[in-house]
Design a protein around this motif. Structure first.
Motif, short mmCIF file in Angstrom:
data_model
loop_
_atom_site.label_atom_id
_atom_site.label_comp_id
_atom_site.label_asym_id
_atom_site.label_seq_id
_atom_site.Cartn_x
_atom_site.Cartn_y
_atom_site.Cartn_z
N THR A 718 41.38 41.85 22.17
CA THR A 718 42.50 41.86 23.09
C THR A 718 42.03 41.47 24.46
O THR A 718 40.87 41.72 24.85
CB THR A 718 43.19 43.25 23.14
N TYR A 719 42.85 40.82 25.19
CA TYR A 719 42.51 40.27 26.50
C TYR A 719 43.46 40.82 27.54
O TYR A 719 44.60 41.22 27.24
CB TYR A 719 42.59 38.75 26.48
N GLN A 720 42.98 40.77 28.77
CA GLN A 720 43.80 41.15 29.91
C GLN A 720 43.24 40.45 31.14
O GLN A 720 42.04 40.12 31.20
CB GLN A 720 43.78 42.67 30.10
N SER A 721 44.11 40.20 32.06
CA SER A 721 43.69 39.53 33.30
C SER A 721 43.98 40.43 34.47
O SER A 721 44.90 41.24 34.45
CB SER A 721 44.45 38.21 33.45
N LEU A 722 43.13 40.26 35.49
CA LEU A 722 43.26 41.04 36.72
C LEU A 722 43.14 40.09 37.89
O LEU A 722 42.18 39.31 37.99
CB LEU A 722 42.15 42.10 36.77
N LEU A 723 44.17 40.16 38.74
CA LEU A 723 44.23 39.26 39.89
C LEU A 723 43.72 40.00 41.12
O LEU A 723 44.23 41.07 41.47
CB LEU A 723 45.65 38.76 40.11
N PHE A 724 42.74 39.37 41.76
CA PHE A 724 42.16 39.93 42.99
C PHE A 724 42.40 38.91 44.09
O PHE A 724 42.06 37.74 43.93
CB PHE A 724 40.65 40.18 42.79
N GLN A 725 42.93 39.37 45.20
CA GLN A 725 43.24 38.47 46.31
C GLN A 725 42.56 38.95 47.57
O GLN A 725 42.65 40.14 47.93
CB GLN A 725 44.76 38.39 46.52
N ASN A 726 41.91 38.03 48.22
CA ASN A 726 41.25 38.30 49.50
C ASN A 726 42.26 37.99 50.59
O ASN A 726 42.63 36.86 50.83
CB ASN A 726 40.00 37.44 49.66
N ILE A 727 42.68 39.04 51.24
CA ILE A 727 43.68 38.87 52.28
C ILE A 727 43.05 38.91 53.68
O ILE A 727 43.77 38.91 54.69
CB ILE A 727 44.77 39.96 52.16
N GLY A 728 41.70 38.97 53.73
CA GLY A 728 41.02 39.00 55.03
C GLY A 728 40.60 37.60 55.48
O GLY A 728 40.89 36.59 54.83
N ASP A 729 39.88 37.59 56.60
CA ASP A 729 39.39 36.32 57.18
C ASP A 729 37.97 36.02 56.77
O ASP A 729 37.41 34.96 57.15
CB ASP A 729 39.47 36.38 58.72
N LEU A 730 37.33 36.92 56.03
CA LEU A 730 35.94 36.74 55.65
C LEU A 730 35.87 36.69 54.13
O LEU A 730 36.69 37.29 53.43
CB LEU A 730 35.09 37.89 56.18
#
Length: 1813
Positions: A718-730
């Motif tokens: 079974t598979y799953q995805s996880l979205l990670f977003q960098n909302i900073g300036d670095l």
């Protein structure tokens, strides 16, 4: 409270102003003492605040003394105030007891607005309560003021009852009340409260005068009316209790859940399921919808919303934030429901329970929603850059298209800064229904072939892959150009395992024929080719089928996520190792410069060249950058991190390409053996932060800190995805440590995320069954332990599981054979994945059991209902097993490798027979108005244990006087409310049946039923069973005229004549007919015409003839009795022309009227005809009298058309006709110009006399005569035989009376005779009357011959039903119908006269009206009736010798005895006064000359009878002293003296009409036609003999009927014939002998019918014969004696004398017997016996009338007769008969209060006996 000074002022003013209260010697010390008393402090209590205003005086209702002490006087002031505007004076009385004292009683005068204070002093002697009062009197009214002294105590004041608001069960309501301590001491209280009431506070203490608010809480648990008593125990010095009544009502709340847009409710068991469908929405979005919750009850409802149980690890996607709310009564509330799906392609189902407190009302909300994700595709899957020279670059475009409206994120799995393939936008947002064009640049760094399969990660979608190829040539090295077909061939060759050999070896093998090429150009070994050849399919015709690529030749289908985790260069087949592998793919470096080794292994059979892509400015370097690796060998490499600045984060994906070394020269291999390179990557991260320094704080967002893997079965990935977003300036570096969760695979695990970029983490696991796996995955951010983000990962291996309702058992109710019973059965998917299901039923059971749907998909957490159908074929109990197969929905159902799970469902049912019966087999609707409807309840019973589906059929049958062919086409007029339905087991249903008859006939509806059976055989379906029968009779509203009476000017008209004038027989016959369709145009009385004479819609027209009367006479009034003999109510209305006319406006009137309209208007305006009442309503069996009158105010004939309208029935036009004539006019009213005689048989020797009536409508006698000339003409036409003969053609008719004209109709032929005869009225108008008669042949008609008296003669009702005004005497019957009688008979009937008056005595006298009435006698002919008394009258009819119709009228004149006596007294006084005036006179003139009396003067005086002035009577004077006076002077003196004294008039008698109807027949006809009736009549033989002789003499003298011919020739012939006959008889010996024998025969019966002369002759002959017989007997006796004596001479003389005496006695006895027999034969003796018997019966009836005998009483036995021997039975018969009479004698002395009933019965018995006698 007023101050002391004010009170002193109020009391001081009255003391000064009222003198009687103050004595002159009143001392000031006493005044000061009173003021001191008034100034005492109010320690003794309080004045009552409740004031009362009585008679204008405002005063307190009571004075109360509290807290008083013994031995001390306490004074209070009673204030009286005048609130009226006038002065009032009142007095008072002292208290009755000695304990209360006040001032001395005297009057108090109060001016308006003034007050007076009366001091009252209380003197207690004991410690107890005191009660008294002071009475005040004010004029006629009085009032009192109570005086009370109470003991101190503990008292709490509270209401008697508390009513709490109505609330729902398991809810609560509140109410408050005040409790006050009215005592002077602190009081503790404690409440004892029953359930479900609660008090707060329940106990406490109240100080004196303080209050406490008590809250009552009502918490009921059921819907009941609660009423209970709460007890309060108060404690102080003593304990007391007080109770309060608590009342509360609770009801069950009921709520209903509704979806506003689309309401779909499914009832399952006891719950109602409402479906809320969100439809398909974008994944990751949130949609809000509302449901409405209605409160259908009268109380507020508190409800809660809870979620149903879900399978484990099923995250909720439906949210309802409002978990509890309150709805007011009859209100509603909106509840928001949110849907936020997180998984694409799954239908989400969830359930919410909406229930009230206590679950008294519960609803299920089913929420359904599905999600849709993005649909992104690449424009092309391969990007070919071609051949590029070293140092150059090439650019291509790649287009991304989103075919869905869902916005998504994409990311290419590559580091463009360290790759030869550079994408300008490697990640970004792709909006819905948009496309994005990407620019891809190829920068080759070495002259080799380049091939990389890039993965494009998309949120909520599987990855997409794009192949990028290119070739780089340098001047020295020119490898073979890589083309797209090489990629396809590579996939095939890799599947065949040939890519592990270098291209040069493959070329050699190809040249050596070890390898061949297939059609696609791929390499193929020879053994594989032989296997393929054997496996080819060839059809019968030798034609090869279309070959598809063999599965062995095609690359395996790899799931995109599996391909992503297995890398692009490694095979998915575990048996095939990768071509080139790297032992370590991820490196993390710290702050200093570091390097890490790794190795690469060549798994192929050829030498592989490695070329790393290195950029010039990269901080990450690999050495060596290029090298060759021998076959099946490894080579070490080192990656070095050299940061170029401090405090920075670094990351990169390093790329290398591995290819066979021979690929550098294209000449060393064949093009078909070209193998593309393999791209390998390693991910490296590092930072340059010095130890101890703080790393960058990461700013990011995570999709969810909790992730649940998609459900799979055991052993599946079974598979799953996880979205990670960098909302900073670095940038942010990350590292996912999977050491704590080794079952989880994450890619990528290390890397760097630039500022504002997103990173997809792909996770993979293989869960194990039996438990839930929970993993904590830490994410190290920015290489710092401070920034660790933990993600919870949950996974579990699913097992196929479906829950069956009812523990796998399904019960069907007993079902009728061949009937269908259906039931819903629920299965629930307990997994998180959709499941396919299929029901399997054995073939033998499939005929009995079925299910729908048999297969389908059930979504996760869904409860799916299937409909099971049970259809029994036999009467038995069924136990059936059905299997449920289910598997994962994603698998194909035809695949053999699918593992299916089986569940067993046991089904129980019973088949039984069903019969429907009706509670009432026959239902009678009785009479129903035609056009109306009548309903009844048809109760159907099902006594079996199964419910029955039925269909009802109605068969209609119409009977009655109708044409069968006509009514057969009529539609069925019985409507069933339900013709198809279901009857539950052992129950009943009620079906409303409505009948609407359309004809006045008898309707019969047979109701049959069919049992609905879907699979029943044809003979069962066609068979219908009888159920019941409904009957009805269509009727129209009908009335009948049952009686008619006349009064006023027409009071002399008999009922029978009135019946003809008003054509009541015809009217009744018309009223009994059906209305025509035109009559039903207006079913109720309606104004429908604009004409003065409205149009007529009825064909029936009748005349209502009021007769004639002189001008100015009393109105002719007729009373009619209407009776409703039907069973439905009827409303009747008399409509005058004005009642039918529509009232028009003035401008619409034309003003032009014809004579008929003017006449009708005149009659209506003058109200000549009146009807009262004009309308009425009769219930069934009810009677109503109405009066019709005509005023004789105008001369002439008045006609007015009046419509008799029955609502919903007939219309009959009645022509009201009235005649008014002059007072002295001779007028005979002819009711008709045609008269029909009764039919007479031809050949009758004695035709009956018949009657024709003439009525005198004037006030003067009328002479009439009938012109007989037309009769003579008809006689000549009929052989000189008188067909019609009038016996009294002339005569006189008294005023207001009728005369009977006797006619004889003697037909010769069986036909109708008609003659027009003029009837002349002397002094009046004559008329031409048409007389008709019908002759018939009795032999031809037989029994149908009209020999009997027709009913038309007796159609008039015999009993009076309409009492006239002021009528007190009534007849028991007004018409005596004797019927058919023989001539010479005497018939008697009895009837009664009743005096219904309670006080007045009445006198009656009988009078006959015609000559024929002399044949009838009524006894008594006159008499008196006391109040309430009845008189028995005997009517005797002596039938004459000639047959006749007797239509006789008798009038009984009834006069009040008091009025008659008053009249006699007044008449006697008038006669005395007349005699006195005749003999008495007065002389007023002294100079009068005496002369002889004049006879004319005396006559005048006698005629005038005037009132002469009274003077003293003088002595007689000579005749010469009379004075002759003229009439004028005498009249003048009378007018001066006064009015004339008229002769008293006799009281107007009230007439009672009695009709006697009979018909007499000749003896021969009567015996022939009525043989059984002859013995019931007695024939007077003496009378018949006399009348026969007289008739013979008159007949012979007149020659009316005996003479056949009158001429001489016929006479001679007849005489000669008779002479010859007589001579021959005299010469005949037998005739002579018969004459002799006749003389010796006894007297026959027919001798009674001889005349007197023949009887005398016969008597003389009998006497002569008797003398002769006596002499002969004497002679014979003597001879006998002589013979006897001669034979026995020895006898003594004494014996001979005794014998002689015995002989003489015997002879005497014989003579006496013979004499008795002769006397019995005499007609006189028979007449005497008849009279004796008749008088005996009449005497018995008189005794019964007088009350001396009760005919209905049972005989009383006083004593039994003594026993007698058998031999004396003959002697005892007279005694026994005498005793039997004595036994009845006590009954003769009894009297009964029910005399009238007794007389009616006696009258019936007497008349019956008289007929039978």
């Amino acid at each position: 409270m007023p101050s002391i000074a004010t009170m002193q002022a109020e009391i001081s003013r009255p003391l000064v102003s009222i003198d009687p209260f103050l004595k002159p010697e009143f001392k000031r010390s006493k005044q000061l003492r009173l003021l001191q008393i008034l100034e005492m402090p109010e320690r003794c209590g309080r004045l009552p605040k409740r004031m009362n205003c009585t008679c204008g005086i405002e005063v307190a209702k009571e004075l109360v003394w509290e807290n008083w002490e013994l031995g001390r006087e306490i004074t209070k002031l009673l204030k009286l105030k005048n609130v009226q505007s006038k002065k009032q004076i009142l007095t008072f009385s002292s208290p009755s007891s000695k304990f209360f004292t006040t001032l001395f009683p005297q009057s108090i005068s109060l001016n308006p607005g003034m007050s007076f204070c009366l001091p009252v002093t209380f003197h207690p002697t004991e410690k107890c309560e005191y009660n008294d009062s002071i009475w005040f009197e004010l004029g006629d009214s009085s009032f009192q003021v109570l005086l009370r002294a109470t003991l101190p105590g503990y008292a709490l004041e509270m209401p008697d009852a508390v009513h709490l608001p109505t609330c729902g069960a398991c809810d609560s309501s509140e109410a408050i009340f005040q409790m006050k301590n009215i005592s002077m001491y602190p009081t503790s209280f404690s409440w004892v409260v029953p359930e479900p009431f609660q008090f707060n506070p329940a106990k406490g203490t109240l100080n004196a005068g303080s209050r406490c608010t008590i809250k009552v809480i009502f918490r009921p648990y059921g819907a009941l009316v609660y009423e209970d008593i709460a007890t309060c125990k108060s404690t102080g010095e003593e304990e007391s209790t007080k109770s309060i009544c608590l009342r509360g009502i609770s009801k069950y709340p009921h709520i209903l859940v509704k979806v506003p847009e689309n309401m779909q409710q499914i009832t399952q068991h006891d719950d109602t399921q409402t479906v809320l469908d969100f439809g398909c929405i974008a994944v990751g979005s949130t949609v809000e919808k509302h449901i409405e919750v209605f409160n259908l009850s009268q109380v507020k409802a508190v409800f809660r919303i809870s979620r149903a149980h879900r399978p484990a690890l099923m995250d909720p996607v439906f949210f309802c934030n409002k978990h509890q709310a309150v709805i007011q009564a009859d209100g509603k509330i909106k509840i928001p429901v949110l849907f936020s799906p997180q998984t694409v392609g799954i239908t989400n189902v969830d359930y919410f329970y909406v229930g009230t407190t206590g679950n008294t009302s519960k609803s299920i909300l089913k929420v359904v929603g599905s999600s849709k994700g993005p649909l992104v595709s690449l424009e092309k899957s391969l990007v070919d850059f071609g051949c590029v020279n070293l140092g150059k670059s090439a650019t291509c475009t790649l287009e991304l298209k989103n075919f869905s409206d869902v916005t998504t994120y994409y990311q290419f799995n590559t580091d463009c800064s360290h790759s030869v393939f550079v994408i300008d936008q490697p990640q970004g947002i792709l909006d819905g229904l948009t496309s994005k064009t990407l620019s891809v640049t190829f920068h080759p760094m070495q002259p080799i072939n380049y091939y990389r399969r890039l993965a494009c990660l998309i949120q909520y979608q599987d990855p997409l892959y794009v192949n990028m190829i290119g070739t780089c040539h340098s001047e020295q090295i020119k490898p073979g150009i890589l083309k797209p077909q090489h990629i396809d061939l590579y996939q095939i060759n890799m599947a065949r395992g040939l890519t592990y050999y270098p291209p040069d070896d493959l070329s050699t093998m190809l040249s050596e024929k070890k390898l061949t090429l297939d059609q696609m150009g791929a390499l193929l070994q020879k053994q594989q080719k032989a296997d393929r050849y054997q496996a080819e399919n060839i059809d019968n015709e030798g034609i090869r089928k279309d070959k598809a690529s063999d599965t062995m030749e095609q690359p395996p289908l790899i799931h995109p996520l599996a391909e992503y985790f297995n890398d692009t260069f490694s095979s998915t087949d575990s048996s095939l190792p990768p071509h080139v592998s790297i032992d370590v793919q991820e490196f993390v470096f710290s702050s200093a410069t570091q390097s890490c080794p790794f190795s690469m292994t060549n798994h192929t059979m050829g030498k592989v060249s490695i070329a790393w892509v290195c950029t010039a400015n990269s901080v990450f370097t690999i050495s060596p950058q290029a090298c060759d690796i021998p076959p099946l060998k490894s080579t070490a490499f080192r990656v070095t991190f050299t940061p170029d600045k401090t405090n920075a984060l670094y990351g990169a994906e390093l790329e290398c390409f591995a290819s066979y070394k021979v690929m550098k020269d294209h000449r060393l291999f064949e093009d078909c053996t070209l193998c593309p390179p393999w791209c390998l990557t390693i991910r490296v991260t590092g930072h340059s932060f010095q130890p101890g320094l703080t790393h960058f704080i990461p700013k990011y967002t995570l999709q969810s800190p909790r992730m649940v893997f998609l459900p799979v079965f055991q052993g599946e990935t079974t598979y799953q995805s996880l979205l990670f977003q960098n909302i900073g300036d670095l940038p942010i570096t990350y590292k996912l440590d999977t050491e704590l969760c080794p079952d989880i695979t994450v890619k990528p695990s290390v890397g760097i995320i630039p500022a504002g970029a997103r990173q997809f983490f792909m996770l993979k696991t293989v869960p194990q069954a039996g438990r839930i796996h929970k993993h904590i995955l830490p994410i190290l951010l920015n290489a710092s332990e401070k920034y660790i983000q933990e993600v919870t990962l949950l996974s579990a291996a699913e097992k196929p599981k479906i829950a069956l309702e009812g523990d796998g058992m399904l019960f069907f109710k007993p079902t009728c054979l061949y009937g269908l019973s259906q039931r819903s059965y629920i299965i629930k998917n307990m997994n998180r994945m959709p499941m396919n299901f299929e029901w399997k039923i054995y073939s033998d059971d499939s005929q009995v059991l079925s299910v729908a749907p048999t297969s389908g998909i059930i979504q996760p957490n869904e409860c799916l209902a299937q409909v099971w159908s049970f259809l029994p074929l036999e009467e038995m109990r069924y136990t059936i097993t059905a299997n449920l197969l289910f598997w994962r929905a994603s698998e194909k159902p035809n695949a053999q490798a699918i593992k299916k799970t089986r569940l067993t469902l046991k089904i129980f049912g019973e088949g039984c027979k069903g019969v429907i019966t009706a509670e009432q087999p026959v239902i009678d609707l009785c009479d129903v108005l035609v056009g109306d409807c009548q309903s009844c309840d048809l109760v159907l019973l099902n006594k079996d244990s199964c419910s029955l589906d039925f269909v009802l059929e109605v068969d209609q049958e119409i009977s009655g006087p109708c044409d069968p062919e006509e009514v057969n086409d009529d539609p069925t007029v019985l409507d069933l409310e339900v013709s198809k339905g279901t009857i539950p087991a052992r129950s009943k249903i009620i079906i409303r049946a409505t009948g609407r008859p359309s004809r006045r006939l008898n309707y019969s509806w047979s109701i049959r039923y069919h049992i609905l059976a879907p699979r029943a055989p044809a003979h069962v379906l066609e068979k219908s069973m009888p159920l019941c029968q409904i009957k009805a009779r269509g009727v129209y509203p009908m009335i009948t005229v049952t009686d008619a009476r006349s009064s006023g000017s027409s009071k002399g008209i008999s009922k029978r004549h009135l019946w003809k004038l008003f054509s009541l027989d015809t009217l009744n016959s018309y009223l009994q007919r059906d209305p025509t369709p035109s009559e039903l145009i207006y079913r109720v009385p309606t104004r429908h015409s604009i004409r003065r004479c409205p149009s007529v819609f009825t064909p029936t027209v009748l005349n209502f003839n009021f007769g004639a009367a002189p001008l100015g006479s009393e109105p002719s009034s007729v009373l009619l009795m209407f009776e409703n003999k039907e069973t439905i109510p009827v409303k009747w209305t008399f409509l005058f022309p004005a009642d039918q006319q529509i009232e028009l406006e003035y401008w619409a009137e034309t003003g032009e009227f014809d004579p008929a309209e003017l006449n009708a208007m005149s009659i209506q305006e003058n109200k000549l005809f009146t009807v009262s009442p004009k309308s009425g309503f009769l219930f069934p069996g009810q009677q109503k009298s109405m009066q019709l009158s005509y005023r004789h105010d105008f001369l002439g004939i008045s006609r007015l058309p009046v419509l008799l309208k029955l609502s919903h029935g007939r219309e009959i036009l009645l022509n009201f006709i009235g005649v008014t004539i002059e007072k002295d006019r001779h007028y005979v009213y002819f009711t008709s110009n045609k008269h029909t005689f009764a039919p007479v048989a031809i050949g009758s020797f004695s035709p009956p006399k018949q009657i024709y009536e003439l009525f005198n409508g004037g006030a003067a006698p009328v002479n009439y005569y009938i012109d007989l000339e037309p009769l003579r003409v008809m006689e000549e036409e009929n052989f000189n035989h008188p067909i019609f003969k009038c016996l009294n053609p002339s005569g006189q008719i008294p005023p207001g009376r009728a005369v009977h004209i006797e006619w004889i109709f003697s037909p010769l032929e069986a036909k109708m005779y008609e003659v027009d005869v003029p009837v002349h009225i002397i002094g009046g108008e004559s008329a031409l009357i048409s007389f008709c008669g019908v002759g018939y042949n009795r032999k031809l008609l037989g029994e149908s011959a009209p020999d009997r008296t027709t009913s038309a003669l007796f159609s008039v009702p015999p009993v009076q039903k309409v009492p006239l005004p002021d009528q007190v005497v009534f007849l028991s019957e007004e018409q005596v119908s004797i019927g058919d009688i023989p001539v010479y008979s005497k018939t008697t009937r009895i009837f009664f006269l009743y005096n219904t008056s309670e006080k007045e005595k009445m006198h009656f006298t009988w009078h006959n009206t015609s000559e024929m009435s002399k044949a009838v006698s009524i006894m008594p002919s006159s008499g008196e009736l006391a109040p309430g008394e009845s008189c028995l009258c005997i009517l005797t009819l002596f039938a004459s010798g000639s047959p006749s119709f007797y239509l006789l009228e008798f009038i009984c004149q009834v006069t009040s005895k008091h009025a008659l006596a008053q009249y006699k007294r007044e008449l006697l006084e008038w006669e005395k006064e007349k005699d006195r005036q005749f003999t008495e006179f007065s002389i007023t003139d002294k100079n009068i000359k005496t002369s002889s009396p004049s006879k004319d003067a005396l006559d005048d005086l006698h005629k005038v009878g005037g009132n002469i002035r009274k003077y003293k009577t003088l002595p007689p004077i000579s005749r010469t002293s009379y004075v002759r006076r003229s009439h004028k002077s005498l009249r003048r003196r009378q007018r001066a003296a006064g009015m004339l004294w008229k002769k008293p008039e006799a009281p107007d008698p009230f007439p009672l009409h009695l009709a006697v109807l009979a018909r007499s027949h000749s003896l021969e006809e009567f015996e022939a036609n009525f043989p059984s009736e002859l013995q019931k009549h007695y024939i007077y033989r003496s009378t018949s003999a006399k009348q026969e002789s007289n008739s013979m003499e008159s007949t012979s003298s007149e020659g009316q009927y005996s003479s056949i011919a009158n001429n001489s020739t016929d006479r001679e012939i007849i005489s000669d014939v008779l002479m010859l006959m007589i001579r021959s008889l005299l010469d005949d010996p037998p005739f002579q002998q018969s004459l002799a024998e006749t003389l010796s025969e006894p007297v026959p019966y027919f001798c009674q019918m001889q005349s007197e002369d023949s009887y005398r002759t016969l008597t003389n002959q009998e006497d002569t014969n008797a003398d002769y017989d006596e002499s002969m007997s004497t002679h014979s006796d003597r001879s006998v004696q002589s013979v006897t004596f001669n034979k026995d001479p020895k006898l003594p003389i004494t014996d001979r004398q005794s014998v002689e005496m015995q002989r003489q006695e015997f002879i005497h006895q014989e003579q006496q017997l013979e004499l008795k027999e002769n006397i019995k034969r005499l007609p006189e003796f028979c007449n005497l016996l008849e009279e004796i018997f008749l008088n005996t019966l009449q005497n018995i009836m008189r005794e019964a009338n007088s009350g001396e005998l009760v005919l209905t009483s049972r005989p009383r036995v006083i004593a039994l007769p003594p026993g007698t021997p058998k031999g004396s039975l003959s002697n005892s018969s007279p005694r026994s008969s005498h005793r039997s009479i004595d036994n009845n004698s006590p009954g003769l002395q009894e009297k009964s209060s029910g005399n009238r009933t007794n007389l009616h019965k006696g009258q019936h018995i007497y008349n019956t006996k008289e007929k039978e006698r």
